[in-house]
Design a protein around this motif. Structure first.
Motif, PDB file in Angstrom:
ATOM      1  N   LEU A 167      14.708   0.995 -49.438  1.00 46.18           N
ATOM      2  CA  LEU A 167      14.657   0.736 -47.996  1.00 46.18           C
ATOM      3  C   LEU A 167      13.340   0.103 -47.584  1.00 46.18           C
ATOM      4  N   HIS A 198      21.840  -0.866 -45.001  1.00 47.17           N
ATOM      5  CA  HIS A 198      22.041  -0.114 -46.227  1.00 47.17           C
ATOM      6  C   HIS A 198      23.129   0.945 -46.000  1.00 47.17           C
ATOM      7  N   ARG A 199      23.940   1.136 -47.031  1.00 45.81           N
ATOM      8  CA  ARG A 199      24.985   2.163 -47.023  1.00 45.81           C
ATOM      9  C   ARG A 199      24.789   3.061 -48.238  1.00 45.81           C
ATOM     10  N   LEU A 200      24.691   4.343 -47.989  1.00 50.30           N
ATOM     11  CA  LEU A 200      24.530   5.329 -49.058  1.00 50.30           C
ATOM     12  C   LEU A 200      25.853   6.056 -49.247  1.00 50.30           C
ATOM     13  N   LEU A 227      17.306   8.986 -42.372  1.00 48.42           N
ATOM     14  CA  LEU A 227      18.195   8.357 -41.396  1.00 48.42           C
ATOM     15  C   LEU A 227      17.511   8.189 -40.047  1.00 48.42           C
ATOM     16  N   TYR A 275      14.967   5.257 -40.292  1.00 49.55           N
ATOM     17  CA  TYR A 275      15.587   3.930 -40.241  1.00 49.55           C
ATOM     18  C   TYR A 275      16.865   4.019 -39.407  1.00 49.55           C
ATOM     19  N   ARG A 305      19.256   0.835 -39.734  1.00 51.30           N
ATOM     20  CA  ARG A 305      19.438   0.186 -41.040  1.00 51.30           C
ATOM     21  C   ARG A 305      20.258   1.010 -42.028  1.00 51.30           C
ATOM     22  N   LEU A 306      20.397   2.308 -41.843  1.00 48.70           N
ATOM     23  CA  LEU A 306      20.975   3.162 -42.876  1.00 48.70           C
ATOM     24  C   LEU A 306      22.098   4.022 -42.304  1.00 48.70           C
ATOM     25  N   THR A 311      25.277   6.922 -43.994  1.00 46.27           N
ATOM     26  CA  THR A 311      25.593   7.715 -45.179  1.00 46.27           C
ATOM     27  C   THR A 311      26.945   8.394 -44.987  1.00 46.27           C
TER      28      THR A 311
END
Length: 417
Positions: free
Chosen positions: A239, A248-250, A282, A285, A288-289, A291
């Protein structure tokens, strides 16, 4: 006495900013700490797979399943900076199917996808995109006409299946589900970006590059050593070193499963510290993120204190309860969620325990989103669909089973007694 021309707009550039459903003025948007005006006006237009919420303008992304997007508190997607815990009973892997949709949507939108625990074989099983010809053939001319109507008159259509009773009926014009190329430059000028794609489980997604998905292995710790610090460091490093505008994907499939995690991972000190740190990441960001984590309830039931704490550390909690195989083979319950014989038969129930609430006014609220109703899910070639569940007609009522509408006119047999 002075008069004002009616055809003159009374709002300036701020009129393009989102207005809350309570009727607050657009000037209040400047005081919202989580909303960046430049990011809203330019970021959502240049970043694929991201659009503002129709409720409060918070940036959202799609989970890959439109029915699940419509279920998330009326925001028509998963808000950036939030997490969802998918719980599943039994030995099935319907939650894994949802995770593959989530990862496939991220790959299609050129997002950074990080998968924890599983190997590269998991990434080769992502569903492929649906061709436009297959969609028209499957839906028929009537469905195709309705889809075109939604694309043209999006301002006057309700927001999805669960948004029909919601007070907010305006949706951004990017709810187009036509397949698109993986290249952003291949889209024609002026064509709206696709927010949620349609995927086919019988096809496989071709990755644009070998680095489209990052697989983070779980290293077994020695003794009671936690295996989660290396995972968290890898995510945090990617990141911080990536482009500030990247998404971004977790993805964490089957968390705490003995097939992928050592016994020390189920130690409450280890897993809860990891979820605490992930929740802080989380919040660090928030644009951006996202989950999504799946948890097998067969190994860790909801009555356990560890699972209760894991739910508290998640922004949303959704439970999947598949039907037993004996019920799947019977005609009674399998036809209950289907209005007609052509409709797909439900394969389980959906329980919504918690949804991400984005502000003190309660977000979208349960009204019109299907929350509180009996929901069932169906997994087929068409995708993962969540819809209301209803009991089947009474045995012997052949007219109701065939869908016939009876009139109130009495016959001679009815009045004879």
């Amino acid at each position: 006495m002075s008069f004002r021309k009616r055809n003159v707009g009374i709002s300036g550039p701020l009129g393009r900013l989102p207005i809350s459903v309570s009727g607050s003025s657009s000037n209040d948007v400047e005081n919202v700490p989580w909303l960046n005006r430049s990011e809203y006006e330019a970021g959502s237009a240049t970043t694929l797979g991201v659009r503002p919420s129709p409720l409060d303008g918070r940036l959202t992304t799609s989970t890959g399943a439109q029915s699940l997007d419509n279920l998330l508190a009326g925001h028509a997607g998963l808000a950036l900076g939030c997490s969802i815990l998918l719980e599943e009973n039994g030995t099935t892997d319907y939650a894994g199917t949802l995770l593959r949709y989530y990862a496939a949507e991220g790959v299609t939108q050129h997002h950074h996808v990080h998968v924890v625990g599983v190997g590269e074989q998991w990434g080769r099983e992502l569903p492929g995109l649906v061709n436009s010809g297959d969609t028209e053939k499957r839906e028929g001319p009537q469905k195709t006409e309705e889809r075109e109507k939604m694309k043209i008159a999006w301002r006057y259509e309700k927001l999805g299946e669960f948004g029909r009773g919601s007070s907010v009926s305006r949706a951004p014009p990017s709810v187009d589900r036509r397949p698109s190329s993986l290249s952003a430059g291949s889209r024609q000028l002026g064509e709206p970006a696709i927010f949620c794609h349609s995927f086919d489980l019988t096809k496989r997604l071709t990755l644009p590059s070998p680095t489209a998905i990052t697989f983070i292995p779980v290293r077994p710790g020695q003794g009671s050593t936690s295996p989660f610090p290396p995972i968290f460091q890898a995510i945090s490093q990617r990141l911080s070193s990536s482009n500030p505008d990247s998404i971004h994907r977790l993805v964490v499939p089957t968390l705490l499963s003995p097939a992928f995690y050592p016994p020390s991972a189920s130690n409450p000190e280890n897993i809860l510290q990891f979820l605490h740190a992930l929740r802080a990441l989380l919040r660090q960001y928030p644009t951006r993120l996202t989950t999504i984590i799946s948890l097998p309830l067969t190994l860790y039931p909801r009555s356990a204190g560890l699972v209760c704490w894991m739910e508290l550390l998640s922004d949303g909690v959704i439970e999947l309860v598949p039907f037993p195989h004996i019920i799947d083979m019977g005609p009674s319950l399998t036809t209950s969620g289907a209005a007609t014989a052509e409709a797909e038969k439900p394969q389980g129930m959906v329980k919504v325990h918690c949804l991400p609430i984005f502000h003190e006014r309660g977000g979208g609220g349960p009204g019109g989103t299907g929350v509180g109703d009996d929901l069932a899910f169906t997994v087929s070639r068409r995708g993962f669909v969540i819809k209301p569940f209803s009991l089947p007609p009474v045995e012997g009522d052949t007219g109701a089973q065939r869908g016939e509408i009876t009139t109130g006119k009495a016959t001679k047999v009815d009045i004879d007694f």
